[in-house]
Design a protein around this motif. Structure first.
Motif, PDB file in Angstrom:
ATOM      1  N   ALA A  98       9.315  -3.881   1.966  1.00 53.66           N
ATOM      2  CA  ALA A  98       8.578  -3.240   3.552  1.00 53.66           C
ATOM      3  C   ALA A  98       9.893  -2.838   4.355  1.00 53.66           C
ATOM      4  CB  ALA A  98       7.895  -4.315   4.024  1.00 53.66           C
ATOM      5  N   GLY A  99       9.506  -1.339   4.883  1.00 51.76           N
ATOM      6  CA  GLY A  99      10.461  -1.129   6.035  1.00 51.76           C
ATOM      7  C   GLY A  99      10.535   0.328   6.153  1.00 51.76           C
ATOM      8  N   THR A 100      11.705   0.895   6.550  1.00 53.26           N
ATOM      9  CA  THR A 100      11.876   2.383   6.518  1.00 53.26           C
ATOM     10  C   THR A 100      12.230   2.963   5.247  1.00 53.26           C
ATOM     11  OG1 THR A 100      14.141   2.028   7.217  1.00 53.26           O
ATOM     12  CG2 THR A 100      12.890   2.008   9.207  1.00 53.26           C
ATOM     13  N   THR A 101      12.540   4.281   4.883  1.00 55.77           N
ATOM     14  CA  THR A 101      13.080   4.743   3.710  1.00 55.77           C
ATOM     15  C   THR A 101      14.129   4.094   3.650  1.00 55.77           C
ATOM     16  OG1 THR A 101      11.833   6.947   4.659  1.00 55.77           O
ATOM     17  CG2 THR A 101      13.244   7.039   2.670  1.00 55.77           C
ATOM     18  N   GLU A 102      15.174   4.152   4.208  1.00 58.80           N
ATOM     19  CA  GLU A 102      16.498   3.439   3.952  1.00 58.80           C
ATOM     20  C   GLU A 102      16.416   2.116   3.578  1.00 58.80           C
ATOM     21  OE1 GLU A 102      16.293   7.090   6.481  1.00 58.80           O
ATOM     22  OE2 GLU A 102      15.445   4.944   7.087  1.00 58.80           O
ATOM     23  N   THR A 103      15.545   1.568   4.384  1.00 65.59           N
ATOM     24  CA  THR A 103      15.586   0.001   4.117  1.00 65.59           C
ATOM     25  C   THR A 103      14.914  -0.134   2.396  1.00 65.59           C
ATOM     26  OG1 THR A 103      15.260  -1.025   6.253  1.00 65.59           O
ATOM     27  CG2 THR A 103      14.275  -2.092   4.435  1.00 65.59           C
ATOM     28  N   VAL A 104      13.757   0.427   2.151  1.00 68.86           N
ATOM     29  CA  VAL A 104      13.124   0.636   1.084  1.00 68.86           C
ATOM     30  C   VAL A 104      13.940   0.899  -0.163  1.00 68.86           C
ATOM     31  CG1 VAL A 104      11.142   1.420  -0.360  1.00 68.86           C
ATOM     32  CG2 VAL A 104      10.745   0.657   1.862  1.00 68.86           C
ATOM     33  N   ALA A 105      14.728   2.104  -0.013  1.00 72.40           N
ATOM     34  CA  ALA A 105      15.713   2.320  -0.933  1.00 72.40           C
ATOM     35  C   ALA A 105      16.789   1.531  -1.382  1.00 72.40           C
ATOM     36  CB  ALA A 105      16.701   3.689  -0.548  1.00 72.40           C
ATOM     37  N   ALA A 106      17.320   0.798  -0.322  1.00 69.52           N
ATOM     38  CA  ALA A 106      18.252  -0.165  -0.546  1.00 69.52           C
ATOM     39  C   ALA A 106      17.595  -1.320  -1.277  1.00 69.52           C
ATOM     40  CB  ALA A 106      18.876  -0.752   0.442  1.00 69.52           C
ATOM     41  N   ARG A 107      16.408  -1.815  -1.052  1.00 71.68           N
ATOM     42  CA  ARG A 107      15.778  -2.772  -1.896  1.00 71.68           C
ATOM     43  C   ARG A 107      15.425  -2.192  -3.316  1.00 71.68           C
ATOM     44  NH1 ARG A 107      12.757  -6.574   1.018  1.00 71.68           N
ATOM     45  NH2 ARG A 107      12.068  -7.389  -1.316  1.00 71.68           N
ATOM     46  N   PHE A 108      15.186  -0.980  -3.484  1.00 73.14           N
ATOM     47  CA  PHE A 108      14.941  -0.608  -4.834  1.00 73.14           C
ATOM     48  C   PHE A 108      15.908  -0.778  -5.508  1.00 73.14           C
ATOM     49  CE2 PHE A 108      11.076   2.756  -3.625  1.00 73.14           C
ATOM     50  CZ  PHE A 108      10.106   1.738  -3.822  1.00 73.14           C
ATOM     51  N   GLU A 109      17.270  -0.182  -5.013  1.00 76.06           N
ATOM     52  CA  GLU A 109      18.542  -0.070  -5.654  1.00 76.06           C
ATOM     53  C   GLU A 109      18.852  -1.640  -6.172  1.00 76.06           C
ATOM     54  OE1 GLU A 109      22.898   1.335  -5.109  1.00 76.06           O
ATOM     55  OE2 GLU A 109      21.817   1.531  -3.573  1.00 76.06           O
ATOM     56  N   ALA A 110      18.429  -2.655  -5.209  1.00 78.49           N
ATOM     57  CA  ALA A 110      18.689  -3.822  -5.687  1.00 78.49           C
ATOM     58  C   ALA A 110      17.883  -4.633  -6.911  1.00 78.49           C
ATOM     59  CB  ALA A 110      18.619  -5.036  -4.494  1.00 78.49           C
ATOM     60  N   ALA A 111      16.684  -3.895  -6.641  1.00 73.62           N
ATOM     61  CA  ALA A 111      15.745  -4.393  -8.033  1.00 73.62           C
ATOM     62  C   ALA A 111      16.022  -3.747  -9.108  1.00 73.62           C
ATOM     63  CB  ALA A 111      14.392  -3.779  -7.583  1.00 73.62           C
ATOM     64  N   LEU A 112      16.769  -2.545  -9.234  1.00 73.63           N
ATOM     65  CA  LEU A 112      16.915  -1.929 -10.312  1.00 73.63           C
ATOM     66  C   LEU A 112      18.223  -2.299 -11.087  1.00 73.63           C
ATOM     67  CD1 LEU A 112      16.125   1.813  -9.263  1.00 73.63           C
ATOM     68  CD2 LEU A 112      15.142   0.645 -11.121  1.00 73.63           C
ATOM     69  N   GLU A 113      18.825  -3.242 -10.483  1.00 73.47           N
ATOM     70  CA  GLU A 113      19.787  -4.196 -11.147  1.00 73.47           C
ATOM     71  C   GLU A 113      19.297  -5.058 -12.248  1.00 73.47           C
ATOM     72  OE1 GLU A 113      23.288  -4.048 -10.606  1.00 73.47           O
ATOM     73  OE2 GLU A 113      22.954  -2.691  -9.263  1.00 73.47           O
ATOM     74  N   HIS A 114      18.019  -5.451 -12.151  1.00 67.68           N
ATOM     75  CA  HIS A 114      17.423  -6.340 -13.237  1.00 67.68           C
ATOM     76  C   HIS A 114      16.409  -5.627 -14.040  1.00 67.68           C
ATOM     77  CE1 HIS A 114      19.668  -9.213 -10.720  1.00 67.68           C
ATOM     78  NE2 HIS A 114      19.026  -8.747  -9.799  1.00 67.68           N
ATOM     79  N   VAL A 115      15.707  -4.342 -13.748  1.00 68.23           N
ATOM     80  CA  VAL A 115      14.610  -3.750 -14.523  1.00 68.23           C
ATOM     81  C   VAL A 115      15.037  -2.594 -14.967  1.00 68.23           C
ATOM     82  CG1 VAL A 115      12.778  -5.167 -13.441  1.00 68.23           C
ATOM     83  CG2 VAL A 115      13.825  -3.211 -12.182  1.00 68.23           C
ATOM     84  N   ASP A 116      14.278  -1.946 -15.786  1.00 70.52           N
ATOM     85  CA  ASP A 116      14.536  -0.624 -16.134  1.00 70.52           C
ATOM     86  C   ASP A 116      13.833   0.450 -15.138  1.00 70.52           C
ATOM     87  OD1 ASP A 116      15.591  -1.422 -18.605  1.00 70.52           O
ATOM     88  OD2 ASP A 116      13.495  -1.727 -19.491  1.00 70.52           O
ATOM     89  N   GLY A 117      12.811   0.162 -14.435  1.00 69.02           N
ATOM     90  CA  GLY A 117      12.122   0.986 -13.682  1.00 69.02           C
ATOM     91  C   GLY A 117      11.295   0.337 -12.481  1.00 69.02           C
TER      92      GLY A 117
END
Length: 328
Positions: A281-300
């Motif tokens: 949850a957050g701004t576009t920039e916050t969410v992008a950083a969280r997505f990037e962290a998640a993609l360290e562990h999943v395919d999508g």
């Protein structure tokens, strides 16, 4: 996969319009969530099929307790037919608190989910099925042939056994998590399942089905996250709560409110810590950083409910955040 969850708390035509926007923004799959108090996911999937050209479509996720598994197979096959072969089948054990509202006992969930998609695959292949297990089917068959050679099955999972089972038998998993620690742990369970996966099953896709709320303002995004976080907390296993030091009494209070059907009280009881753990949850920039962290562990990633306080704006922002996280 770059997927999106669309919740039919709005009329099907509105959801179809959102799906068309998501397709234009680069999302490749639209999952329509299923809760007894919202509009029907399969009617909504049909409307999406009419309004889109390429995006894959399916329930995400339905459970095989409210509806007989053979009926689910027919409904998914119908989505495949009306979408010219774009169906996906998102299936899981269902939310315990919601099923409790309907007087349904979620008995032997892993077995029930596995048997459901095993039988569905046989039915889609044109077989007549007799099955005796967690449900019964006698000489069941479908009076339609889905155009897809193989409809992909994605299992909604959070616990270790369901994660391992999905890796062994399904085409993909929708991990009900958004925090890197949970996704890393889930990846370890999935690896155990993949070690036993038969070669003929083909490739497997691990996806974070991540509750997401994105907006121009951080606090506005976080407030919009309360409803889905309440349902996630209500179904969270004790080890997950312990992993993040979530007060078990606070989590129990959310769960009890859900079981009473008192949704406003359940949403009010969601804490800031719960939002941090169970939602991106957050701004576009916050969410992008969280997505990037998640993609360290999943395919999508499947961008999950609530998306944000303004749905059209949130779809645009979520797409931008995903492109940034993927380096596009």
């Amino acid at each position: 996969m770059r997927g999106i969850e669309l919740t039919p708390e709005h009329p099907p035509n509105r959801i179809a319009s959102l799906a068309a926007q998501a397709e234009a923004e680069g999302f490749d799959t639209a999952f329509v969530s299923s809760h007894y108090f919202n509009r029907d996911p399969f009617v909504t999937c049909s409307k999406i099929a009419e309004s889109t050209d390429e995006i894959r479509i399916g329930p995400g996720v339905v459970n095989p307790y409210e509806t007989h598994p053979v009926r689910l197979a027919a409904q998914v096959a119908t989505v495949d037919e009306v979408s010219d072969g774009r169906a996906v089948f998102g299936v899981g054990a269902g939310d315990r608190s919601s099923l409790s509202n309907l007087g349904i006992d979620r008995d032997r969930p892993l077995r029930r989910v596995l048997e459901t998609f095993d039988v569905a695959r046989d039915l889609w292949a044109g077989e007549t099925v007799t099955h005796e297990g967690t449900f019964t089917a006698n000489d069941a068959s479908l009076n339609l042939e889905p155009p897809s050679e193989r409809i992909p099955v994605y299992v909604g999972a959070q616990g270790p056994h369901m994660l391992r089972m999905s890796a062994k038998h399904a085409d993909g998993v929708l991990i009900n998590a958004s925090h890197p620690a949970d996704l890393e742990w889930a990846g370890e369970q999935i690896e155990q399942g993949l070690a036993d996966r038969p070669d003929e099953r083909g490739s497997f896709e691990s996806l974070a089905f991540a509750s997401t709320s994105v907006a121009g303002d951080e606090e506005t995004a976080r407030e919009a996250a309360r409803p889905p976080v309440a349902f996630i907390v209500g179904g969270a296993a004790d080890p997950v709560l312990e992993r993040h030091d979530i007060d078990p009494d606070a989590a129990a209070a959310v769960s009890e409110a859900l079981e009473r059907g008192d949704l406003p009280d359940a949403f009010d009881r969601v804490t800031a810590e719960m939002i941090d753990v169970f939602c991106i949850a957050g701004t576009t920039e916050t969410v992008a950083a969280r997505f990037e962290a998640a993609l360290e562990h999943v395919d999508g990633i499947v961008v999950g409910s609530p998306l944000g306080p303004d749905l059209e704006d949130a779809i645009e922002r979520a797409s931008e955040a995903l492109r940034s996280a993927c380096g596009d």
